[in-house]
Design a protein around this motif. Structure first.
Motif, PDB file in Angstrom:
ATOM      1  N   ALA A 175      19.317 -55.487  -7.612  1.00  0.00           N
ATOM      2  CA  ALA A 175      18.235 -55.436  -8.652  1.00  0.00           C
ATOM      3  C   ALA A 175      16.972 -55.781  -8.023  1.00  0.00           C
ATOM      4  O   ALA A 175      16.035 -55.185  -8.428  1.00  0.00           O
ATOM      5  N   ALA A 176      16.859 -56.475  -7.067  1.00  0.00           N
ATOM      6  CA  ALA A 176      15.840 -57.116  -6.338  1.00  0.00           C
ATOM      7  C   ALA A 176      15.266 -56.005  -5.351  1.00  0.00           C
ATOM      8  O   ALA A 176      14.037 -56.012  -5.017  1.00  0.00           O
ATOM      9  N   ILE A 177      15.982 -55.247  -4.798  1.00  0.00           N
ATOM     10  CA  ILE A 177      15.477 -54.328  -3.823  1.00  0.00           C
ATOM     11  C   ILE A 177      15.407 -52.961  -4.511  1.00  0.00           C
ATOM     12  O   ILE A 177      15.841 -52.684  -5.371  1.00  0.00           O
ATOM     13  N   ARG A 178      14.268 -52.425  -4.061  1.00  0.00           N
ATOM     14  CA  ARG A 178      13.506 -51.138  -4.858  1.00  0.00           C
ATOM     15  C   ARG A 178      14.551 -50.045  -4.366  1.00  0.00           C
ATOM     16  O   ARG A 178      15.120 -49.989  -3.523  1.00  0.00           O
ATOM     17  N   PRO A 179      14.551 -49.066  -5.285  1.00  0.00           N
ATOM     18  CA  PRO A 179      15.505 -47.884  -4.998  1.00  0.00           C
ATOM     19  C   PRO A 179      14.965 -47.144  -3.546  1.00  0.00           C
ATOM     20  O   PRO A 179      13.813 -47.083  -3.456  1.00  0.00           O
ATOM     21  N   ILE A 214      30.045 -54.862  -0.001  1.00  0.00           N
ATOM     22  CA  ILE A 214      28.662 -54.483  -0.141  1.00  0.00           C
ATOM     23  C   ILE A 214      28.381 -52.868  -0.582  1.00  0.00           C
ATOM     24  O   ILE A 214      27.532 -52.764  -1.699  1.00  0.00           O
ATOM     25  N   GLU A 215      29.215 -52.161  -0.087  1.00  0.00           N
ATOM     26  CA  GLU A 215      29.105 -50.877  -0.579  1.00  0.00           C
ATOM     27  C   GLU A 215      29.649 -50.851  -2.029  1.00  0.00           C
ATOM     28  O   GLU A 215      29.044 -50.180  -3.004  1.00  0.00           O
ATOM     29  N   ALA A 216      30.700 -51.487  -2.589  1.00  0.00           N
ATOM     30  CA  ALA A 216      31.180 -51.502  -3.918  1.00  0.00           C
ATOM     31  C   ALA A 216      29.960 -51.959  -4.943  1.00  0.00           C
ATOM     32  O   ALA A 216      29.907 -51.782  -5.992  1.00  0.00           O
ATOM     33  N   ALA A 217      28.931 -52.538  -4.187  1.00  0.00           N
ATOM     34  CA  ALA A 217      27.811 -53.266  -5.275  1.00  0.00           C
ATOM     35  C   ALA A 217      26.748 -52.370  -5.154  1.00  0.00           C
ATOM     36  O   ALA A 217      25.638 -52.885  -5.935  1.00  0.00           O
ATOM     37  N   GLY A 218      26.707 -51.235  -4.809  1.00  0.00           N
ATOM     38  CA  GLY A 218      25.887 -50.277  -5.181  1.00  0.00           C
ATOM     39  C   GLY A 218      24.844 -49.927  -3.614  1.00  0.00           C
ATOM     40  O   GLY A 218      23.520 -49.438  -3.964  1.00  0.00           O
ATOM     41  N   PHE A 219      25.329 -50.059  -2.599  1.00  0.00           N
ATOM     42  CA  PHE A 219      24.915 -49.916  -1.372  1.00  0.00           C
ATOM     43  C   PHE A 219      25.587 -48.705  -0.757  1.00  0.00           C
ATOM     44  O   PHE A 219      26.711 -48.931  -0.550  1.00  0.00           O
ATOM     45  N   ARG A 220      24.957 -47.956   0.000  1.00  0.00           N
ATOM     46  CA  ARG A 220      25.339 -47.076   0.932  1.00  0.00           C
ATOM     47  C   ARG A 220      24.933 -47.436   2.778  1.00  0.00           C
ATOM     48  O   ARG A 220      23.954 -47.752   2.907  1.00  0.00           O
ATOM     49  N   ILE A 235      25.587 -55.836  13.275  1.00  0.00           N
ATOM     50  CA  ILE A 235      24.322 -55.668  12.545  1.00  0.00           C
ATOM     51  C   ILE A 235      24.589 -54.271  11.798  1.00  0.00           C
ATOM     52  O   ILE A 235      24.741 -53.380  12.233  1.00  0.00           O
ATOM     53  N   LEU A 236      24.527 -54.588  10.391  1.00  0.00           N
ATOM     54  CA  LEU A 236      25.004 -53.221   9.522  1.00  0.00           C
ATOM     55  C   LEU A 236      23.650 -53.216   8.590  1.00  0.00           C
ATOM     56  O   LEU A 236      22.767 -53.992   8.223  1.00  0.00           O
ATOM     57  N   ARG A 237      23.286 -51.884   8.624  1.00  0.00           N
ATOM     58  CA  ARG A 237      22.085 -51.492   7.830  1.00  0.00           C
ATOM     59  C   ARG A 237      22.713 -50.661   6.378  1.00  0.00           C
ATOM     60  O   ARG A 237      23.347 -49.728   6.666  1.00  0.00           O
ATOM     61  N   PHE A 238      22.295 -50.856   5.281  1.00  0.00           N
ATOM     62  CA  PHE A 238      22.582 -50.324   4.089  1.00  0.00           C
ATOM     63  C   PHE A 238      21.549 -49.788   3.423  1.00  0.00           C
ATOM     64  O   PHE A 238      20.098 -50.193   3.545  1.00  0.00           O
ATOM     65  N   GLU A 239      21.512 -48.704   2.621  1.00  0.00           N
ATOM     66  CA  GLU A 239      20.580 -48.304   1.577  1.00  0.00           C
ATOM     67  C   GLU A 239      20.799 -48.562   0.034  1.00  0.00           C
ATOM     68  O   GLU A 239      22.064 -48.458  -0.142  1.00  0.00           O
ATOM     69  N   ARG A 240      20.011 -48.840  -0.588  1.00  0.00           N
ATOM     70  CA  ARG A 240      20.213 -49.210  -2.072  1.00  0.00           C
ATOM     71  C   ARG A 240      20.181 -47.968  -2.660  1.00  0.00           C
ATOM     72  O   ARG A 240      19.510 -47.142  -2.536  1.00  0.00           O
ATOM     73  N   LEU A 241      21.338 -47.785  -3.444  1.00  0.00           N
ATOM     74  CA  LEU A 241      21.371 -46.586  -4.336  1.00  0.00           C
ATOM     75  C   LEU A 241      21.018 -46.820  -5.733  1.00  0.00           C
ATOM     76  O   LEU A 241      20.784 -48.075  -6.372  1.00  0.00           O
ATOM     77  N   ASN A 242      20.913 -45.561  -6.367  1.00  0.00           N
ATOM     78  CA  ASN A 242      20.610 -45.617  -7.942  1.00  0.00           C
ATOM     79  C   ASN A 242      19.132 -46.209  -8.059  1.00  0.00           C
ATOM     80  O   ASN A 242      18.964 -47.314  -9.077  1.00  0.00           O
TER      81      ASN A 242
END
Length: 242
Positions: A175-179, A214-220, A235-242
């Motif tokens: 919720a805190a991270i912008r799309p 982390i992926e199950a929480a809406g991150f790619r 070190i893993l980098r993810f993008e916030r989805l939706n």
């Protein structure tokens, strides 16, 4: 008449029983604490008499890989002036202060902590360093306590394995991270027969488990960040989805 009353009573009882079964099936476990999380993993940090100086020596020693490689790590994040960054589990703040320099006076850095000792330390450092763009945020074991869509990048270094309720904490992070924003997680390798005994017992799961959570929480998952000489961590980098 007796048959009617009895039938109606039985119907009510059966309906209540069905509701109870449905409620039990749909209910989520309280706080969703992982069964394999070591007991008391955060007790030292939550103690009112925690020795901050001891942890400063421990966290900010050149023998610690993420501290020795701190400049390379920050450079790899590609921060620009004006960015908003959340340092989750900021600790003594050495990454937060580097982030503040990278985003400049037009940016924002949120140092999120649950430890009373670290929170007090961070507040004092904010004043002594004159960092108007740095904000100390008191989180909880279930939430990062950041405003919705307030952050371009959330950064978690050697802290994810301390999440007592990862599902809830990740939901608050999402919720805190912008799309389109990013989540970067640094964690210890946990490999049987390779990782030392302390880390193996202290860190509850290997990379593939953390990544799946982390992926199950809406991150790619987007990529690994490779830092030469950072041998104990990935070190893993993810993008916030939706």
């Amino acid at each position: 008449m007796f048959w009617l009353v009895t039938s109606r009573t039985a119907l009510i009882a059966a309906t209540l029983g069905l509701i109870t079964l449905i409620s039990a099936a749909c209910a989520k476990p309280d706080a969703a604490r992982p069964n394999d999380l070591p007991d008391g993993i955060n007790d030292n940090f939550l103690s009112e008499d925690m020795d901050v100086d001891r942890y400063k020596d421990q966290f900010e020693g050149e023998s610690r890989g993420v501290y020795a490689k701190r400049f390379e790590i920050v450079e790899a994040l590609d921060l620009t002036p004006g960015d908003a960054v959340a340092d989750i589990g900021a600790g003594t703040g050495f990454f937060s202060f580097l982030f503040a320099e990278a985003v400049g006076r037009t940016g924002q850095v949120f140092g999120v902590e649950i430890s009373p000792g670290f929170i007090d330390h961070l507040r004092k450092e904010k004043i002594s360093r004159g960092l108007g763009q740095f904000y100390v945020v008191e989180g909880t074991t279930a939430s990062v306590e950041l405003a919705e869509a307030s952050t371009d990048l959330a950064f978690i270094c050697d802290v994810y394995h301390h999440f007592e309720t990862p599902e809830a904490s990740l939901a608050s992070l999402h919720a805190a991270i912008r799309p389109g924003g990013s989540l970067v997680v640094i964690e210890f390798h946990r490999i049987e027969g390779v990782t030392n005994d302390f880390i193996y017992k202290h860190v509850r799961a290997p990379r593939e488990v953390f990544q799946a959570e982390i992926e199950a929480a809406g991150f790619r998952f987007t990529d690994n960040i490779e830092i030469d000489g950072l041998d104990d961590n990935y070190i893993l980098r993810f993008e916030r989805l939706n």
